[in-house]
Design a protein around this motif. Structure first.
Motif, PDB file in Angstrom:
ATOM      1  N   ILE A 128       7.006  10.428  -1.578  1.00 46.31           N
ATOM      2  CA  ILE A 128       6.286  11.225  -2.575  1.00 46.31           C
ATOM      3  C   ILE A 128       4.841  10.746  -2.623  1.00 46.31           C
ATOM      4  CG2 ILE A 128       6.141  11.863  -5.028  1.00 46.31           C
ATOM      5  CD1 ILE A 128       9.149  10.912  -5.214  1.00 46.31           C
ATOM      6  N   CYS A 129       3.925  11.690  -2.733  1.00 45.48           N
ATOM      7  CA  CYS A 129       2.526  11.345  -3.012  1.00 45.48           C
ATOM      8  C   CYS A 129       2.123  12.075  -4.278  1.00 45.48           C
ATOM      9  CB  CYS A 129       1.597  11.732  -1.861  1.00 45.48           C
ATOM     10  SG  CYS A 129      -0.127  11.289  -2.192  1.00 45.48           S
ATOM     11  N   ASP A 187       3.230  15.870  -3.817  1.00 44.42           N
ATOM     12  CA  ASP A 187       3.756  16.256  -2.505  1.00 44.42           C
ATOM     13  C   ASP A 187       5.055  15.486  -2.312  1.00 44.42           C
ATOM     14  OD1 ASP A 187       1.750  18.005  -1.113  1.00 44.42           O
ATOM     15  OD2 ASP A 187       0.447  16.337  -1.695  1.00 44.42           O
ATOM     16  N   VAL A 188       6.163  16.210  -2.218  1.00 44.60           N
ATOM     17  CA  VAL A 188       7.487  15.611  -2.109  1.00 44.60           C
ATOM     18  C   VAL A 188       8.057  15.963  -0.737  1.00 44.60           C
ATOM     19  CG1 VAL A 188       9.815  15.537  -3.087  1.00 44.60           C
ATOM     20  CG2 VAL A 188       7.825  15.809  -4.600  1.00 44.60           C
ATOM     21  N   TRP A 189       8.435  14.933   0.022  1.00 44.70           N
ATOM     22  CA  TRP A 189       8.982  15.109   1.369  1.00 44.70           C
ATOM     23  C   TRP A 189      10.459  14.765   1.370  1.00 44.70           C
ATOM     24  CZ3 TRP A 189       6.821  17.441   5.414  1.00 44.70           C
ATOM     25  CH2 TRP A 189       5.478  17.756   5.290  1.00 44.70           C
ATOM     26  N   LYS A 190      11.226  15.635   2.018  1.00 40.46           N
ATOM     27  CA  LYS A 190      12.675  15.474   2.071  1.00 40.46           C
ATOM     28  C   LYS A 190      13.145  15.470   3.517  1.00 40.46           C
ATOM     29  CE  LYS A 190      13.277  17.936  -2.290  1.00 40.46           C
ATOM     30  NZ  LYS A 190      14.004  18.993  -2.992  1.00 40.46           N
ATOM     31  N   VAL A 191      14.210  14.724   3.752  1.00 41.75           N
ATOM     32  CA  VAL A 191      14.946  14.809   5.011  1.00 41.75           C
ATOM     33  C   VAL A 191      16.262  15.469   4.639  1.00 41.75           C
ATOM     34  CG1 VAL A 191      15.750  12.400   4.794  1.00 41.75           C
ATOM     35  CG2 VAL A 191      15.921  13.585   6.989  1.00 41.75           C
ATOM     36  N   GLY A 192      16.510  16.625   5.247  1.00 42.87           N
ATOM     37  CA  GLY A 192      17.629  17.414   4.762  1.00 42.87           C
ATOM     38  C   GLY A 192      17.353  17.729   3.304  1.00 42.87           C
ATOM     39  N   PHE A 243       1.599   6.449  -3.359  1.00 39.44           N
ATOM     40  CA  PHE A 243       2.633   6.759  -2.371  1.00 39.44           C
ATOM     41  C   PHE A 243       3.929   6.049  -2.743  1.00 39.44           C
ATOM     42  CE2 PHE A 243      -1.573   6.731  -0.509  1.00 39.44           C
ATOM     43  CZ  PHE A 243      -1.656   8.028  -0.030  1.00 39.44           C
ATOM     44  N   THR A 244       5.011   6.810  -2.858  1.00 41.26           N
ATOM     45  CA  THR A 244       6.296   6.301  -3.308  1.00 41.26           C
ATOM     46  C   THR A 244       7.311   6.447  -2.184  1.00 41.26           C
ATOM     47  OG1 THR A 244       5.728   6.943  -5.564  1.00 41.26           O
ATOM     48  CG2 THR A 244       8.064   6.556  -5.094  1.00 41.26           C
ATOM     49  N   PHE A 245       8.114   5.387  -1.970  1.00 39.65           N
ATOM     50  CA  PHE A 245       9.058   5.371  -0.854  1.00 39.65           C
ATOM     51  C   PHE A 245      10.233   4.453  -1.180  1.00 39.65           C
ATOM     52  CE2 PHE A 245       5.446   2.610  -0.349  1.00 39.65           C
ATOM     53  CZ  PHE A 245       6.002   1.362  -0.125  1.00 39.65           C
ATOM     54  N   LYS A 246      11.366   4.720  -0.529  1.00 41.74           N
ATOM     55  CA  LYS A 246      12.579   3.927  -0.701  1.00 41.74           C
ATOM     56  C   LYS A 246      12.488   2.686   0.192  1.00 41.74           C
ATOM     57  CE  LYS A 246      17.578   4.349  -0.699  1.00 41.74           C
ATOM     58  NZ  LYS A 246      18.692   5.285  -0.720  1.00 41.74           N
ATOM     59  N   SER A 257      11.174  18.588   5.135  1.00 40.36           N
ATOM     60  CA  SER A 257      10.641  19.736   4.412  1.00 40.36           C
ATOM     61  C   SER A 257       9.740  19.208   3.310  1.00 40.36           C
ATOM     62  CB  SER A 257      11.766  20.595   3.835  1.00 40.36           C
ATOM     63  OG  SER A 257      12.552  19.849   2.923  1.00 40.36           O
ATOM     64  N   HIS A 258       8.841  20.062   2.863  1.00 39.99           N
ATOM     65  CA  HIS A 258       7.820  19.679   1.898  1.00 39.99           C
ATOM     66  C   HIS A 258       7.864  20.642   0.729  1.00 39.99           C
ATOM     67  CE1 HIS A 258       3.532  20.162   0.507  1.00 39.99           C
ATOM     68  NE2 HIS A 258       3.710  18.867   0.336  1.00 39.99           N
ATOM     69  N   VAL A 259       7.806  20.079  -0.472  1.00 38.75           N
ATOM     70  CA  VAL A 259       7.702  20.889  -1.679  1.00 38.75           C
ATOM     71  C   VAL A 259       6.676  20.244  -2.591  1.00 38.75           C
ATOM     72  CG1 VAL A 259      10.052  21.811  -1.588  1.00 38.75           C
ATOM     73  CG2 VAL A 259       9.622  19.717  -2.859  1.00 38.75           C
ATOM     74  N   ILE A 260       6.087  21.065  -3.444  1.00 44.24           N
ATOM     75  CA  ILE A 260       5.190  20.568  -4.497  1.00 44.24           C
ATOM     76  C   ILE A 260       5.992  20.622  -5.790  1.00 44.24           C
ATOM     77  CG2 ILE A 260       3.038  20.940  -5.763  1.00 44.24           C
ATOM     78  CD1 ILE A 260       2.422  20.347  -2.895  1.00 44.24           C
ATOM     79  N   GLN A 261       6.137  19.479  -6.444  1.00 48.46           N
ATOM     80  CA  GLN A 261       6.852  19.448  -7.719  1.00 48.46           C
ATOM     81  C   GLN A 261       6.410  18.230  -8.507  1.00 48.46           C
ATOM     82  OE1 GLN A 261      10.742  19.366  -5.436  1.00 48.46           O
ATOM     83  NE2 GLN A 261      11.319  18.034  -7.107  1.00 48.46           N
ATOM     84  N   TRP A 262       6.955  18.053  -9.679  1.00 51.18           N
ATOM     85  CA  TRP A 262       6.675  16.913 -10.545  1.00 51.18           C
ATOM     86  C   TRP A 262       5.179  16.703 -10.757  1.00 51.18           C
ATOM     87  CZ3 TRP A 262      10.193  14.139  -6.677  1.00 51.18           C
ATOM     88  CH2 TRP A 262      11.510  14.493  -6.905  1.00 51.18           C
ATOM     89  N   GLY A 263       4.528  17.678 -11.333  1.00 56.22           N
ATOM     90  CA  GLY A 263       3.117  17.528 -11.653  1.00 56.22           C
ATOM     91  C   GLY A 263       2.212  17.560 -10.443  1.00 56.22           C
ATOM     92  N   ASN A 264       2.480  18.467  -9.513  1.00 54.74           N
ATOM     93  CA  ASN A 264       1.657  18.660  -8.324  1.00 54.74           C
ATOM     94  C   ASN A 264       1.761  17.511  -7.323  1.00 54.74           C
ATOM     95  OD1 ASN A 264       0.081  20.478  -6.882  1.00 54.74           O
ATOM     96  ND2 ASN A 264      -1.814  19.479  -7.491  1.00 54.74           N
TER      97      ASN A 264
END
Length: 123
Positions: A37-38, A26-31, A47-50, A17-24
């Motif tokens: 995050i972009c 793009d945040v992607w979630k699994v479950g 681009f931020t990733f674990k 799922s995708h949401v816009i947050q933290w200062g615009n």
């Protein structure tokens, strides 16, 4: 990779799922959990990733990659590709896939089954 390509790539992964947050950003979630995050760094997409502990130690030494602001300062193994040379598009995509797998593996088996997420490949 630009923001549009990042969003298209993340959208193709199962149960995201995708949401816009933290200062615009793009945040992607699994479950319910974030896996990518972009946002912006000095006017450029970042681009931020674990990552795994080993990848965290090795990749943060590469020019254009740094411990992810906020997340890494809290002891989490997250990196941010923020400038050239950084990672190639193929390498960045692979690390986003690994991030997805790491985060999905942290979900309960019941939650993964409920979401239709395949067993993480972790490789």
């Amino acid at each position: 990779m630009d923001r549009a390509a990042f969003n298209a790539f993340c959208a193709d992964m199962p149960a995201t799922s995708h949401v816009i947050q933290w200062g615009n950003s793009d945040v992607w979630k699994v479950g319910p959990k974030v896996f990518a995050i972009c946002g912006w760094a000095d006017g450029r997409d970042a681009f931020t990733f674990k990552v795994t502990e080993i990848a965290y130690e090795v990749l943060q030494e590469q020019p254009g990659i740094r411990p992810a602001p906020y997340l890494a300062s809290r002891g989490m193994k997250w990196l941010q590709h923020y400038d050239a040379p950084g990672l190639s598009d193929a390498e960045l995509q692979r690390h986003i896939e690994i991030s997805y797998d790491l985060v999905a593996a942290g979900l309960s088996k019941k939650k993964r089954l409920e979401l239709g997420i395949p067993e993480p490949s972790m490789g």
